[in-house]
Design an enzyme around this catalytic site. Structure first.
Site, short mmCIF file in Angstrom:
data_model
loop_
_atom_site.label_atom_id
_atom_site.label_comp_id
_atom_site.label_asym_id
_atom_site.label_seq_id
_atom_site.Cartn_x
_atom_site.Cartn_y
_atom_site.Cartn_z
CG ASP A 141 -1.14 19.71 52.62
OD1 ASP A 141 -0.64 20.38 51.70
OD2 ASP A 141 -1.19 18.46 52.61
CG ASP A 169 -3.98 17.47 50.44
OD1 ASP A 169 -2.78 17.62 50.16
OD2 ASP A 169 -4.80 16.93 49.67
CD GLU A 199 -0.06 15.98 46.22
OE1 GLU A 199 -1.27 15.77 46.35
OE2 GLU A 199 0.70 16.08 47.18
#
Ligand SMILES: O=C(NC/C=C/[C@H]1O[C@@H](Sc2ccncc2)[C@H](O)[C@@H]1O)c1cc([N+](=O)[O-])cc(O)c1O
Ligand SMILES: [Mg+2]
Length: 214
Positions: A141, A169, A199
């Site tokens: 990530d 991610d 997100e």
């Protein structure tokens, strides 16, 4: 002097989460990001996919590349079996300082080793410096153009074993095209895409889960 977004996120954790309660820390950060300021934590929707992979793998040794403020570090560590450990690499000292305090507030300091420095420098040193053998789970990530070189570096350094899981991610947004191309076409990996959203938004994003075949 002006505070930074990670510092304001830390304040939200201190003000709204219960010390020693990782789930309340995760909830406080998600609330901060939904109601106050967007931040690049994996978030609650992709976080549930992360949770399910962690519980399925039940890893003894985890490597996280890109701590940021420690949201996913706390999410992962709160699900680890006793004696299991997570090593997390963070390049930016300011982010590392906030992450250490969020990890401490969650009461997970014993399970988490945060290393300040870059993945490219530290991946080759993990065996000698920390007595690591192989990782059961790696969560990628960090800088998106580092996913591929660091995966090749982990292979070269013998940090992956038959069955090691890589979970990446942002393979759609911001996107990691070179990594996806490599991992989906390599005979040494079996990959699966988990469709989700960036997100705290409705933009498509997803996680790529890949099993190293040795
Ligand atoms: O850019 C993103 N992530 C890069 C993360 C970078 C984090 O990891 C280190 S870099 C490092 C750490 C260790 N080793 C080498 C470098 C940085 O200091 C930062 O803390 C990102 C961006 C979006 N977005 O919507 O723009 C959404 C996301 O979910 C993202 O993860
Ligand atoms: Mg991300």
């Amino acid at each position: 002097t002006q505070s930074t977004r990670p510092q304001r996120m830390l304040a939200a954790v201190h003000n709204n989460a219960t010390r020693g309660d990782p789930r309340s820390v995760v909830k406080a950060i998600d609330q901060f990001c939904r109601q106050k300021e967007w931040a690049m934590n994996i978030g609650d929707e992709k976080g549930c996919i992360l949770d399910s992979v962690v519980s399925e793998v039940n890893p003894a040794m985890v490597l996280e590349l890109g701590t940021y403020c420690g949201y996913s570090t706390v999410r992962i560590a709160s699900q680890l079996p006793p004696h299991a450990k997570i090593i997390t690499l963070e390049f930016n000292p300011q982010n590392a300082a906030v992450a250490r305090q969020i990890i401490a507030w969650a009461g997970l300091g014993e399970k988490i080793k945060l290393i300040e420095g870059s993945s490219g420098d530290w991946i080759p040193k993990l065996k000698e410096q920390f007595g690591v053998d192989t990782f059961d789970l790696v969560f990628l990530d960090h800088w998106k153009d580092r996913y591929l070189p660091d995966t090749k570096l982990m292979e070269e350094c013998g940090l992956l074993r038959k069955g090691s899981i890589l979970l990446a991610d942002n393979v759609i947004c911001p996107g990691t095209p070179e990594y996806l191309e490599y991992i989906r076409n390599s005979p040494r990996y079996k990959s699966q895409y988990f469709k989700s959203h960036l997100e705290y938004t409705r933009v498509e994003d997803g996680l790529e889960k890949s099993i190293f075949l040795g």
